[in-house]
Motif scaffolding. Structure first.
Motif, PDB file in Angstrom:
ATOM      1  N   ASP A 427       0.833  -1.208   0.000  1.00  0.00           N
ATOM      2  CA  ASP A 427       0.000   0.000   0.000  1.00  0.00           C
ATOM      3  C   ASP A 427       0.863   1.252   0.000  1.00  0.00           C
ATOM      4  OD1 ASP A 427      -2.243  -1.523  -0.055  1.00  0.00           O
ATOM      5  OD2 ASP A 427      -2.616  -1.426   2.114  1.00  0.00           O
ATOM      6  N   THR A 428       1.911   1.188   0.783  1.00  0.00           N
ATOM      7  CA  THR A 428       2.817   2.340   0.850  1.00  0.00           C
ATOM      8  C   THR A 428       3.465   2.586  -0.512  1.00  0.00           C
ATOM      9  OG1 THR A 428       3.272   1.766   3.148  1.00  0.00           O
ATOM     10  CG2 THR A 428       4.781   3.302   2.096  1.00  0.00           C
ATOM     11  N   THR A 430       2.247   1.735  -3.396  1.00  0.00           N
ATOM     12  CA  THR A 430       1.202   2.252  -4.294  1.00  0.00           C
ATOM     13  C   THR A 430       0.982   3.737  -4.062  1.00  0.00           C
ATOM     14  OG1 THR A 430       0.132   0.100  -4.225  1.00  0.00           O
ATOM     15  CG2 THR A 430      -1.206   1.954  -4.991  1.00  0.00           C
ATOM     16  N   LEU A 431       0.918   4.105  -2.776  1.00  0.00           N
ATOM     17  CA  LEU A 431       0.712   5.501  -2.428  1.00  0.00           C
ATOM     18  C   LEU A 431       1.867   6.359  -2.915  1.00  0.00           C
ATOM     19  CD1 LEU A 431      -0.805   7.731  -0.919  1.00  0.00           C
ATOM     20  CD2 LEU A 431       0.393   7.050   1.157  1.00  0.00           C
ATOM     21  N   ALA A 434       1.613   6.788  -6.696  1.00  0.00           N
ATOM     22  CA  ALA A 434       0.534   7.716  -7.054  1.00  0.00           C
ATOM     23  C   ALA A 434       0.905   9.139  -6.690  1.00  0.00           C
ATOM     24  CB  ALA A 434      -0.746   7.287  -6.336  1.00  0.00           C
TER      25      ALA A 434
END
Lengths: 542, 185
Positions: A427-428, A430-431, A434
């Motif tokens: 998730d990190t 991905t963040l 982005a």
């Protein structure tokens, strides 16, 4: 002191006389009699037998066994001498006396003392001439005896000239018995015989008899026609009728020389001599006493040993074989004397330890008297150190185990949450991806200000008489041109107010650092002024 | 040698407790040395593992926030990507400006797509430049600009010139603009 039991002390009583070694285990309490719980006799020289007996009877005491010892050294001095007591303060007096009277070349190598011949007490260094018993023993003999004892694990607490307590015990016995006659104590040694006469004036020491046990052996050898020494020895120790019939012949040499001495005493002092006691003779040689007494013309001394023991505070335990007369010297070492105890207890290393006592020990050559305590302290320190090391080891093991457990727990928790951590990392990531793309778009598209908002703000802050003719963008900001239909003084004021109002505007003030008037001119034939305002953007710090 | 051994045995017999204790002390001392070293290593390892675990739990406690932010970022990115211009789609790009013209009633007197700067190979976006000339009232132009700046497509005003119309119309204004629109590389 805590571990030093003073109430009851088990120790060894030992006497080394010319014939035997007599040993007894004694238990001495502060009050009450001395209890003898075991006893044994060994030939003088039977060190192995003594060692075995000690190992059996003192097995608990694997360290030093405290011993009260008496010995009869081959070279001892015990002579009644007339001395000047006041001169005893001079240490050289006694040494010179001994050197001159008894031809002892090196009296400094001897332990010397003077005792009263009647009470056995130490002669005080005062008063006029009077008789005294000059006692002495060479340090060499003491050293040898001490070493002999130490070799047997025996630590002498007292090492006494054995004949003195014996004389004291007999003197006390005579006194208690109310005996008016004097007594002769005979010590038959190998080459000579010593006689001590205990009378009303105390102990007298006649000259030694030149014949000793060797003369008895010689006579027996002739009488029985024996050649070998061991044969003679065995024969003398077998007291049969044949031996007893010829016994007077064996002791005749000694008796012949002893009798004049006794007779001389009687004539000199006027006190009759009653009995003769042959000290230290073992039971197998006890037959010597009677013929010797007969030869001298006296009677042999017979002592009820059991009765005597009860009077001097000695109590044999049950099972201990009754002591014979030859134990008198040994038992006298622990017998309570008739004389009262001194007011002031003598020092432990002092030679004089009470009436008829002369401690010959060389303290410097002995293990420390604090040996037990020192050993205890040594052991205590060692055990304490070992215990401390053990506790430290246990602590190290405990904290190591604790740390290992904590590490294991943390690792387990980390492993248990590995999946969540992986999801978090994804998730990190991905963040971050982005955010990076948004950041790129922002950098490309971000304007310093929105033009529509700028126009609205300019419209809000524009004075009524101001007409904006153009607005041009610049790299550093913008240029605003316009006209103002006012007089010059009013126009100036209006422009200043306008600039201040623009800088005070939240939108314009936040984006522009300054608004400068770069042009101001009047149009021909009109009260109208053209102006130019330069807006400078604020520098955005990276 | 045997004499020394006998002396040693004699000392052992005389001081059994002390000898045993000292032997134990030597053995334990050696063991303690190794245990001490091991304890140091264990302490470092335990501290490192503990810090790693605490950091992990601290990070996990913010997982929900990360997920929310990630979702928001993904939404924003999707919005951006959905409204990206394509440099080759000239008609579509110009139509975007004309559509705004229709709603604001401004007059677009000039509109052209300019050549863009070549983008880097790994560039995520491309800035596509346009040149515009608008005519209209102050309100119309303001509305057009507002629509352009807040519209779905990301537009960046590069330069502008705002002036009164050449015709002697007090309400007429002219705006020359160069803008960049975010597009696919």
């Amino acid at each position: 002191m805590l571990f030093n039991n003073r109430n009851s002390r088990r120790s060894l009583l030992i006497e080394v006389n010319p014939y035997q070694i007599l040993v007894a285990g004694i238990d001495r309490s502060d009050s009450g009699p001395v209890t003898i719980d075991c006893a044994a006799e060994f030939d003088n020289g039977d060190e192995a037998g003594l060692r075995t007996w000690l190992a059996l009877n003192f097995e608990r005491q694997n360290a030093w066994v405290p011993a009260i010892a008496g010995f009869v050294p081959p070279e001892a001095l015990l002579q009644r001498e007339s001395i000047l007591p006041r001169k005893l303060v001079d240490p050289a007096y006694l040494a010179d006396l001994v050197r001159e009277q008894y031809k002892i070349d090196n009296p400094q190598e001897w332990k010397l003392a003077t005792l009263s011949p009647l009470e056995g007490e130490q002669v005080a260094a005062e008063g006029t001439q009077r008789p005294a018993l000059v006692c002495g023993v060479s340090y060499t003999n003491v050293q040898l005896m001490q070493q002999r004892l130490l070799d047997q694990r025996l630590l002498p607490y007292r090492l006494e000239l054995g004949v003195l307590p014996l004389l004291g015990a007999i003197a006390s016995h005579q006194k208690r018995a109310g005996e008016k006659r004097a007594m002769v104590v005979v010590v038959i040694e190998q080459e000579h015989t010593l006689a001590y006469i205990i009378g009303k004036e105390g102990v007298h020491t006649p000259a030694p008899v030149r014949h000793g046990f060797a003369s008895i052996v010689q006579a027996a050898r002739r009488e029985f026609n024996l050649t070998r020494a061991d044969e003679v020895r065995d024969r003398l120790h077998l007291a049969d009728d044949e031996l007893l019939l010829r016994a007077s012949k064996f002791v005749r040499a000694i008796g012949r020389d002893l009798k004049p001495l006794v007779d001389s005493y009687e004539m000199t002092t006027g006190q009759p001599v009653g009995e003769i006691y042959c000290a230290y003779l073992p039971p197998t040689l006890a037959w010597i006493a009677e013929p010797l007494a007969q030869v001298v013309g006296r009677s042999p001394f017979v002592l009820d040993c059991a009765a005597w023991q009860s009077t001097v505070g000695i109590a044999p335990a049950e099972g201990v074989i009754p002591f014979g007369q030859h134990w008198l010297g040994a038992l006298s070492l622990v017998a309570e004397g008739s004389a009262p105890a001194p007011d002031k207890a003598p020092r432990a290393d002092a030679a004089y330890q009470g009436p008829w006592r002369m401690d010959c020990r060389i303290s410097a050559a002995l293990p420390s008297s604090d040996l037990v305590r020192r050993r205890f302290i040594t052991n205590a320190i060692a055990v304490t150190l070992a215990s401390a090391a053990l506790m430290f080891t246990a602590w190290l093991l405990y904290i190591s185990q604790t740390l290992a457990s904590e590490t294991t727990v943390w690792r387990q928790r980390i492993a248990d949450n590995r999946r969540q951590v992986d999801a978090l990392n994804a998730d990190t990531q991905t963040l971050a991806t982005a955010a990076a793309r948004i950041e790129t778009a922002y950098k490309l598209m971000v304007p310093p200000y929105r033009l529509s908002e700028l126009l609205m703000a300019l419209g809000r802050t524009r004075p009524p008489r101001m007409q904006i003719e153009s607005i041009d963008s610049l790299e550093t900001g913008l240029v605003l041109r316009g006209t103002l239909h006012e007089s010059s003084d009013r126009a100036k004021i209006t422009l200043d107010h306008c600039r201040q109002a623009m800088l005070a505007d939240p939108l314009l003030g936040a984006r522009f650092a300054s608004i400068g008037l770069t042009s101001f001119s009047r149009r021909e034939n009109a009260d109208t002024f053209e102006f130019e305002l330069n807006f400078k953007l604020k520098v955005v710090k990276p | 040698m045997s004499g020394l051994l006998q002396q040693f045995l004699a000392v052992v017999r005389r001081y059994p407790a002390a000898v045993i204790s000292l032997t134990l002390l030597l053995v334990l001392g050696s063991a303690d040395w190794f245990l001490w070293k091991r304890w140091g290593l264990l302490a470092v390892e335990s501290e490192r593992t503990r810090q790693e675990g605490e950091a992990m739990f601290l990070a996990l406690s913010g997982h929900a926030r990360i997920q929310t932010q990630s979702a928001e970022a993904a939404g924003a990115l999707a919005y951006i990507d959905r409204n990206l211009a394509t440099e080759a789609d000239l008609a579509g790009n110009l139509d975007y400006f004309y559509q705004i013209e229709k709603t604001t009633r401004v007059k677009l007197t000039n509109l052209s797509q300019l050549s863009s700067q070549p983008a880097a190979a790994d560039a995520a976006y491309l800035a596509i430049p346009f040149s515009l000339r608008l005519s209209g009232s102050y309100l119309q132009i303001l509305t057009y600009l507002h629509a352009l700046e807040t519209g779905p497509r990301l537009v960046h005003v590069k330069t502008y010139r705002f002036a009164q119309s050449e015709a002697n119309n007090l309400d007429g204004l002219t705006l020359d603009l160069t803008v960049e629109m975010l597009g696919h590389p």
